[in-house]
Design a protein around this motif. Structure first.
Motif, PDB file in Angstrom:
ATOM      1  N   GLN A  74       9.572  -0.567  38.642  1.00 20.58           N
ATOM      2  CA  GLN A  74      10.320   0.366  38.272  1.00 20.58           C
ATOM      3  C   GLN A  74       9.954   1.397  37.270  1.00 20.58           C
ATOM      4  OE1 GLN A  74      12.967  -2.307  36.740  1.00 20.58           O
ATOM      5  NE2 GLN A  74      13.693  -3.108  38.687  1.00 20.58           N
ATOM      6  N   VAL A  75      10.255   2.421  37.149  1.00 19.34           N
ATOM      7  CA  VAL A  75       9.747   3.505  35.917  1.00 19.34           C
ATOM      8  C   VAL A  75      10.731   3.173  34.975  1.00 19.34           C
ATOM      9  CG1 VAL A  75       9.399   6.029  35.418  1.00 19.34           C
ATOM     10  CG2 VAL A  75       9.321   5.212  37.870  1.00 19.34           C
ATOM     11  N   PHE A  76      10.055   3.012  33.794  1.00 22.14           N
ATOM     12  CA  PHE A  76      10.807   2.805  32.433  1.00 22.14           C
ATOM     13  C   PHE A  76      10.271   3.728  31.442  1.00 22.14           C
ATOM     14  CE2 PHE A  76      11.756  -1.406  34.348  1.00 22.14           C
ATOM     15  CZ  PHE A  76      13.054  -1.594  33.533  1.00 22.14           C
ATOM     16  N   VAL A  77      11.276   4.380  30.668  1.00 23.52           N
ATOM     17  CA  VAL A  77      10.925   5.410  29.711  1.00 23.52           C
ATOM     18  C   VAL A  77      11.405   4.727  28.432  1.00 23.52           C
ATOM     19  CG1 VAL A  77      11.078   7.781  29.098  1.00 23.52           C
ATOM     20  CG2 VAL A  77      10.901   7.304  31.480  1.00 23.52           C
ATOM     21  N   SER A  78      10.706   4.250  27.634  1.00 29.16           N
ATOM     22  CA  SER A  78      11.149   3.660  26.598  1.00 29.16           C
ATOM     23  C   SER A  78      12.353   2.742  26.606  1.00 29.16           C
ATOM     24  CB  SER A  78      11.723   4.935  25.508  1.00 29.16           C
ATOM     25  OG  SER A  78      10.660   5.558  25.056  1.00 29.16           O
ATOM     26  N   GLY A  79      12.121   1.813  27.566  1.00 33.06           N
ATOM     27  CA  GLY A  79      13.026   0.762  28.011  1.00 33.06           C
ATOM     28  C   GLY A  79      14.103   0.984  28.690  1.00 33.06           C
ATOM     29  N   VAL A  80      14.294   2.405  29.454  1.00 33.66           N
ATOM     30  CA  VAL A  80      15.425   2.622  30.007  1.00 33.66           C
ATOM     31  C   VAL A  80      14.813   2.643  31.514  1.00 33.66           C
ATOM     32  CG1 VAL A  80      16.984   4.565  30.799  1.00 33.66           C
ATOM     33  CG2 VAL A  80      16.458   3.828  28.388  1.00 33.66           C
ATOM     34  N   ASN A  81      15.386   2.231  32.504  1.00 29.43           N
ATOM     35  CA  ASN A  81      14.922   2.327  33.809  1.00 29.43           C
ATOM     36  C   ASN A  81      15.621   3.426  34.510  1.00 29.43           C
ATOM     37  OD1 ASN A  81      14.343   2.099  36.476  1.00 29.43           O
ATOM     38  ND2 ASN A  81      15.219  -0.269  36.709  1.00 29.43           N
ATOM     39  N   ILE A  82      14.813   4.345  34.642  1.00 30.82           N
ATOM     40  CA  ILE A  82      15.496   5.991  35.342  1.00 30.82           C
ATOM     41  C   ILE A  82      15.735   5.601  36.738  1.00 30.82           C
ATOM     42  CG2 ILE A  82      14.256   7.154  33.479  1.00 30.82           C
ATOM     43  CD1 ILE A  82      12.272   8.253  35.673  1.00 30.82           C
ATOM     44  N   ASN A  83      15.019   4.657  37.404  1.00 27.36           N
ATOM     45  CA  ASN A  83      15.451   4.483  38.872  1.00 27.36           C
ATOM     46  C   ASN A  83      17.058   4.016  39.248  1.00 27.36           C
ATOM     47  OD1 ASN A  83      12.876   4.974  39.315  1.00 27.36           O
ATOM     48  ND2 ASN A  83      12.136   3.317  40.434  1.00 27.36           N
ATOM     49  N   GLU A  84      17.448   3.483  38.109  1.00 28.23           N
ATOM     50  CA  GLU A  84      18.807   2.932  38.356  1.00 28.23           C
ATOM     51  C   GLU A  84      19.963   4.029  37.986  1.00 28.23           C
ATOM     52  OE1 GLU A  84      19.048  -0.845  36.406  1.00 28.23           O
ATOM     53  OE2 GLU A  84      17.742  -1.873  38.188  1.00 28.23           O
ATOM     54  N   MET A  85      19.477   4.922  37.234  1.00 31.95           N
ATOM     55  CA  MET A  85      20.265   6.004  36.680  1.00 31.95           C
ATOM     56  C   MET A  85      20.817   7.160  37.962  1.00 31.95           C
ATOM     57  SD  MET A  85      18.986   6.785  33.109  1.00 31.95           S
ATOM     58  CE  MET A  85      20.157   7.736  32.395  1.00 31.95           C
ATOM     59  N   ASP A  86      22.064   7.157  38.218  1.00 35.49           N
ATOM     60  CA  ASP A  86      22.392   7.782  39.270  1.00 35.49           C
ATOM     61  C   ASP A  86      22.497   9.382  38.929  1.00 35.49           C
ATOM     62  OD1 ASP A  86      22.829   5.754  41.121  1.00 35.49           O
ATOM     63  OD2 ASP A  86      24.841   5.480  40.497  1.00 35.49           O
ATOM     64  N   GLN A 104      16.698  13.415  28.601  1.00 35.26           N
ATOM     65  CA  GLN A 104      16.848  12.708  27.427  1.00 35.26           C
ATOM     66  C   GLN A 104      16.496  13.560  26.094  1.00 35.26           C
ATOM     67  OE1 GLN A 104      14.234  12.432  29.320  1.00 35.26           O
ATOM     68  NE2 GLN A 104      12.485  11.512  27.920  1.00 35.26           N
ATOM     69  N   PRO A 105      17.233  13.188  24.833  1.00 32.98           N
ATOM     70  CA  PRO A 105      16.581  13.832  23.875  1.00 32.98           C
ATOM     71  C   PRO A 105      15.152  14.023  23.594  1.00 32.98           C
ATOM     72  CG  PRO A 105      18.484  12.393  23.257  1.00 32.98           C
ATOM     73  CD  PRO A 105      18.022  12.092  24.754  1.00 32.98           C
ATOM     74  N   ASN A 106      15.035  15.337  23.529  1.00 35.62           N
ATOM     75  CA  ASN A 106      13.210  15.685  23.281  1.00 35.62           C
ATOM     76  C   ASN A 106      13.040  15.026  21.968  1.00 35.62           C
ATOM     77  OD1 ASN A 106      10.805  16.586  23.835  1.00 35.62           O
ATOM     78  ND2 ASN A 106      11.463  18.749  23.067  1.00 35.62           N
ATOM     79  N   LYS A 107      12.638  13.612  21.925  1.00 32.76           N
ATOM     80  CA  LYS A 107      11.814  12.937  20.968  1.00 32.76           C
ATOM     81  C   LYS A 107      10.777  12.365  21.443  1.00 32.76           C
ATOM     82  CE  LYS A 107      15.919  11.911  18.311  1.00 32.76           C
ATOM     83  NZ  LYS A 107      17.081  11.085  17.670  1.00 32.76           N
ATOM     84  N   LYS A 108       9.413  12.582  20.839  1.00 34.61           N
ATOM     85  CA  LYS A 108       8.225  12.009  21.317  1.00 34.61           C
ATOM     86  C   LYS A 108       8.540  10.467  21.650  1.00 34.61           C
ATOM     87  CE  LYS A 108       5.205  15.486  19.802  1.00 34.61           C
ATOM     88  NZ  LYS A 108       3.748  15.698  19.725  1.00 34.61           N
ATOM     89  N   ALA A 109       9.170   9.583  20.918  1.00 35.32           N
ATOM     90  CA  ALA A 109       9.283   8.324  21.020  1.00 35.32           C
ATOM     91  C   ALA A 109       9.978   7.951  22.272  1.00 35.32           C
ATOM     92  CB  ALA A 109       9.792   7.510  19.875  1.00 35.32           C
ATOM     93  N   LEU A 110      10.813   8.881  22.837  1.00 35.61           N
ATOM     94  CA  LEU A 110      11.833   8.515  23.902  1.00 35.61           C
ATOM     95  C   LEU A 110      11.354   8.998  25.093  1.00 35.61           C
ATOM     96  CD1 LEU A 110      15.199   9.419  22.289  1.00 35.61           C
ATOM     97  CD2 LEU A 110      14.164   7.145  22.488  1.00 35.61           C
ATOM     98  N   ASN A 111       9.952   9.659  25.363  1.00 31.71           N
ATOM     99  CA  ASN A 111       9.528  10.044  26.593  1.00 31.71           C
ATOM    100  C   ASN A 111       8.325   9.512  27.103  1.00 31.71           C
ATOM    101  OD1 ASN A 111       7.619  11.203  24.715  1.00 31.71           O
ATOM    102  ND2 ASN A 111       8.313  13.410  25.363  1.00 31.71           N
ATOM    103  N   ARG A 112       7.671   8.164  26.627  1.00 27.93           N
ATOM    104  CA  ARG A 112       6.695   7.561  26.985  1.00 27.93           C
ATOM    105  C   ARG A 112       7.245   6.518  28.277  1.00 27.93           C
ATOM    106  NH1 ARG A 112       2.496  10.229  24.633  1.00 27.93           N
ATOM    107  NH2 ARG A 112       3.124  10.717  22.414  1.00 27.93           N
ATOM    108  N   ILE A 113       6.443   6.583  29.264  1.00 30.27           N
ATOM    109  CA  ILE A 113       6.467   5.833  30.329  1.00 30.27           C
ATOM    110  C   ILE A 113       6.049   4.438  29.836  1.00 30.27           C
ATOM    111  CG2 ILE A 113       5.985   5.202  32.664  1.00 30.27           C
ATOM    112  CD1 ILE A 113       5.421   8.045  33.204  1.00 30.27           C
TER     113      ILE A 113
END
Length: 117
Positions: free
Chosen positions: A20-32, A59-68
């Motif tokens: 799965q693709v996780f971006v800072s702990g969020v699985n974007i594959n499961e987000m409709d 997502q909000p443009n924060k560097k910590a929130l956009n890493r795979i």
């Protein structure tokens, strides 16, 4: 023969390692609500070893929130090359449909656009 063995090995490793693709702990594959994402690959010198790979899905443009990130450890995934990034996204159900490249001085940024299957 060697090429097919190497290709099979890399396909096995990439599909086994990443489900799965996780971006800072969020699985974007499961987000409709997420249909399209932009992966930015920033590199100094060449694309053989990218310095930074970030993913924007709105997502909000924060560097910590956009890493795979890795699901198990939460640490950011280090990619070996631009091909590694493309294979990672394709193996996780995303279709590459457009690319742009920006070169300023010695640095280059590549913007890769993906659409969810």
């Amino acid at each position: 023969m060697k090429t097919s063995i190497a290709a099979a090995f890399f396909m096995f490793c990439s599909t086994f390692s990443f489900a799965q693709v996780f971006v800072s702990g969020v699985n974007i594959n499961e987000m409709d609500s997420v249909k399209v994402c932009q992966v930015t690959v920033s590199s100094f010198r060449n694309l053989a070893s990218p310095n930074t790979v970030t993913l924007d899905y709105g997502q909000p443009n924060k560097k910590a929130l956009n890493r795979i990130t890795n699901k198990a450890t939460g640490e950011k995934i280090r990619f070996n090359s631009l091909g590694h990034v493309l294979n990672f996204m394709e193996n996780n159900g995303w279709v590459h449909y457009d690319s742009q490249s920006l070169i300023a001085g010695n640095e280059s940024d590549n913007f890769l656009y993906f659409r969810k299957k």
